[in-house]
Design a protein around this motif. Structure first.
Motif, mmCIF file in Angstrom:
data_model
loop_
_atom_site.group_PDB
_atom_site.id
_atom_site.type_symbol
_atom_site.label_atom_id
_atom_site.label_comp_id
_atom_site.label_asym_id
_atom_site.label_seq_id
_atom_site.Cartn_x
_atom_site.Cartn_y
_atom_site.Cartn_z
ATOM 1 N N LYS A 180 0.836 -1.195 0.000
ATOM 2 C CA LYS A 180 0.000 0.000 0.000
ATOM 3 C C LYS A 180 0.871 1.245 0.000
ATOM 4 N N ILE A 181 1.891 1.234 0.872
ATOM 5 C CA ILE A 181 2.756 2.404 0.961
ATOM 6 C C ILE A 181 3.548 2.566 -0.326
ATOM 7 N N ASP A 182 3.876 1.432 -0.975
ATOM 8 C CA ASP A 182 4.597 1.507 -2.239
ATOM 9 C C ASP A 182 3.678 1.854 -3.401
ATOM 10 N N GLY A 183 2.423 2.150 -3.100
ATOM 11 C CA GLY A 183 1.534 2.625 -4.148
ATOM 12 C C GLY A 183 0.944 1.543 -5.029
ATOM 13 N N ALA A 184 0.929 0.305 -4.536
ATOM 14 C CA ALA A 184 0.325 -0.767 -5.318
ATOM 15 C C ALA A 184 -1.123 -0.950 -4.881
#
Ligand SMILES: Nc1ncnc2c1ncn2[C@@H]1O[C@H](COP(=O)(O)OP(=O)(O)OP(=O)(O)O)[C@@H](O)[C@H]1O
Ligand SMILES: [Mg+2]
Lengths: 283, 353
Positions: A180-184
């Motif tokens: 989530k934090i990596d934008g996936a």
């Protein structure tokens, strides 16, 4: 445990195992041998244990021509049908169950529990139990004698869904959060992280499901009537004539041997992944 | 860079667990804030709300000027280091670091440059092609840090990043994190239950208890002037001694039959009030016979450079830290403490007097 054992204690397990292997392997051996004899040999009531000289002829006729009287399709077509069916079932089952397990484990939606239990309950309803309604539905949808009709009803799979659900639940939550934090987004997480992690499980399941699909008998028997839709398992059954004609046993045997090959090949090709999928615990 | 501002933030989980209640504080731009507290006090919950991994029940979280309550984690411009590292097991170290950048559409050359730089800073260049499972715990930790660094975020968030490492490596990584944060100047919020980490790392120390903030300030201020009995007992190792006492006058308390002087300016109460007197083990010294409070020795622990004498003053247990060789040999001795070392707490409210 290291123990000193008597000779008998050491030999006994081997004897038991060898007996087991012999029991399993003997029919296969008979099939291999049977395919190498002239049609007259078995028809005369003999079952030789040593190879004869007609192997090439039997396999040639099985693959290219088909038995003279009974089935009109050569083995090649039936093998292809079986292969397509087993492939579609295995791939379809894996795809569907991956997605449904993903939904059940990672999303909070209304009636999630209910959905899960409905999937679970279908475990208790294999095709054989629901065969009449399923046939009716397939017929109404015009799926008789089609590849879709052959495979679709067999694809819904509670077992695989449950397996993937168990596996997904062992994937640490922190991986989801890191994604989530990596934008996936959810689907990106599914394809980038969950699928690669499930690789070995998928391989193991693929082998099992391919063989499951390959061995289907009852459903294909019902749903297909055209010869060119016949699967090999049904083909073999139809070659064995019970009435007046003579069964061409050497061709039946050759066909049986050929029918064994694709699953064996699949197991060999996938062996490494398959074994890892069964034993691997490391995430 | 940006500051992080929490205003009256609270969190109630499904099922009604009140994990965080009305927490407000600000982490100034570029500073290192440590959240510390006992297990279950809501530190992780608070951090995860800043990260966006947990919805915020009440209050607002600001990063810079922006209220981020309803913003996705990926868009908050933060990076997080997890306790179990949360590295993608099937990706190489390089891909682990590059993944987030790729998702954001960073140009390839830029990704390469950033990963190379992070790898250089963290000395993980030799491992870039390996999978996480082929690394030691310390190396994994570095990769996790690398993944955070390459994003060049406004805020670093750490949730007990060192607790899976052995003691020695923990000290080493602690120093490295501090150095890294200093050189990058990125605002950081760091959760730990280790009070040594808390004291050494923080510019701003937040002590939490039961979902609430007990005290906020510079670590040395919290150590010197703990606002509550909880903070006093939580910071410092070995933990502070608490002795029941009675106020005699503005400059004197009586404890276990003797008296101790209180520094001027220490808050106190009217004569006859019972108070709790806190004294750190390292602030106690051995007094000449007849000049201090009498302590019965129970046993002595050797720490190498120092010795811990465990004893009893009246009924209250007491620990005294002295340099090796100074511990008295008999089964009783007397202690004294300088007036500045005494902390008085109200037994009812636990607040500092
Ligand atoms: N998903 C959840 N659902 C319900 N309650 C939760 C959930 N996560 C945490 N809690 C509760 O919230 C409180 C605070 O939890 P939190 O994880 O923030 O503690 P912590 O301070 O990080 O503790 P630790 O040092 O053990 O990690 C605890 O009482 C915990 O049981
Ligand atoms: Mg925690």
């Amino acid at each position: 445990m290291v123990e000193r054992k008597g000779a008998l204690a050491r030999i006994l397990p081997h004897l038991v195992l060898l007996t087991g292997v012999a029991i399993v392997a003997f029919p296969v051996y008979l099939a291999l041998i049977g395919a190498t004899h002239e049609s007259s040999v078995i028809a005369n009531g003999q079952m030789p244990l040593t190879p004869g000289g007609a192997a090439l002829d039997s396999y040639y006729r099985a693959i290219v021509i088909g038995p003279s009287r009974t089935t009109r399709e050569p083995v090649g077509t039936m093998l292809l049908n079986s292969f397509t069916m087993a492939m579609l079932i295995a791939v379809g089952k894996i795809a569907i169950s991956l997605l449904s397990a993903f939904a059940v484990v990672y999303f909070r939606f209304p009636f999630r529990k209910a959905a899960f239990w409905m999937i679970f309950i279908t475990l208790m309803l294999p095709v054989e139990v629901r065969i009449y309604p399923t046939y009716k539905v397939a017929a109404d949808l015009g799926l008789l004698d089609t590849m879709a009709g052959l495979t679709l009803p067999l694809i819904a799979s509670a077992t695989a869904t449950l397996l993937f659900r168990q596996f997904f639940m062992t994937v640490p939550d922190e991986l989801v959060e890191a994604s989530k934090i990596d934008g996936a987004g959810p689907m990106k997480f599914f394809f980038d992280t969950l699928l690669p992690l499930s690789r070995t499980n998928m391989a193991a399941l693929f082998v099992i499901l391919f063989i499951y699909g390959w061995n289907q008998y009852l459903w294909p028997l019902l749903i297909t009537t055209r010869d060119d839709m016949q699967t090999i398992v049904i083909g073999i059954k139809k070659m064995i004539v019970t009435s007046d004609a003579i069964t061409e046993w050497q061709i039946v045997m050759a066909t049986a041997v050929l029918a064994m090959l694709p699953p064996v090949l699949i197991v060999i090709v996938m062996q490494k992944l398959f074994v890892r999928g069964l034993v691997e615990t490391e995430k | 860079m940006a500051s992080v501002t929490l205003s009256a933030v609270s969190k109630i989980y499904h099922g009604g667990v009140e994990a965080v209640r009305g927490v407000s504080f600000e982490v100034p731009d570029g500073s290192f804030c440590v959240l510390v507290g006992p297990s279950g006090c809501g530190k992780s919950t608070l951090l995860r709300m800043i990260a966006g991994l947990e919805t915020i029940t009440g209050g607002t979280v600001r990063i810079g000027e922006r209220v981020v309550n309803d913003i996705e984690p990926a868009d908050r411009d933060i990076a997080m280091v997890f306790q179990n590292y949360a590295l993608y097991p099937h990706m190489s170290v390089y891909d682990n670091m590059a993944y987030g950048l790729r998702n954001r559409g960073t140009p390839k050359a830029e990704i390469e440059a950033r990963v190379a730089e992070a790898a250089r800073i963290l000395a993980i260049e030799p491992f870039l092609d390996r999978r996480p499972r082929q690394l030691s715990g310390g190396q994994r930790q570095r990769v996790a840090m690398g993944r955070a660094i390459v994003r060049k975020p406004q805020v670093f968030l750490f949730d007990e990043p060192l607790s899976n490492l052995d003691a020695k490596l923990r000290v080493q990584m602690r120093v490295e994190i501090k150095r890294l944060q200093r050189s990058l100047g990125v605002t950081s919020v760091y959760v730990t239950h280790d009070q040594v980490e808390a004291m050494t790392l923080s510019d701003v120390l937040v002590v939490m208890n039961a979902g609430q903030v007990e005290q906020i300030g510079r670590p040395i201020d919290l150590y010197r002037k703990p606002a509550t009995r909880f903070v006093a007992g939580f910071l410092g190792s070995p933990a502070m001694n608490f002795l029941p006492g009675t106020v005699v006058d503005a400059r004197t308390v009586s404890i276990g039959g003797g008296t101790l002087r209180v520094a001027p300016g220490t808050g106190t109460a009217g004569p006859g009030t019972t108070v709790e007197v806190g004294i750190r083990p390292e602030d106690l010294r051995i007094a000449a016979p007849g000049e201090g409070l009498r302590v019965a020795v129970e046993f002595i622990e050797e720490l190498g450079a120092t010795q811990l004498v465990h004893g009893r003053l009246g009924d209250a247990p007491l620990t005294i830290q002295v340099a090796t060789g100074e511990a008295p040999s008999g089964d009783a001795f007397e202690i004294a403490a300088s007036p500045e070392a005494l902390h008085l707490f109200d037994p009812a409210t636990t607040a500092r007097l």
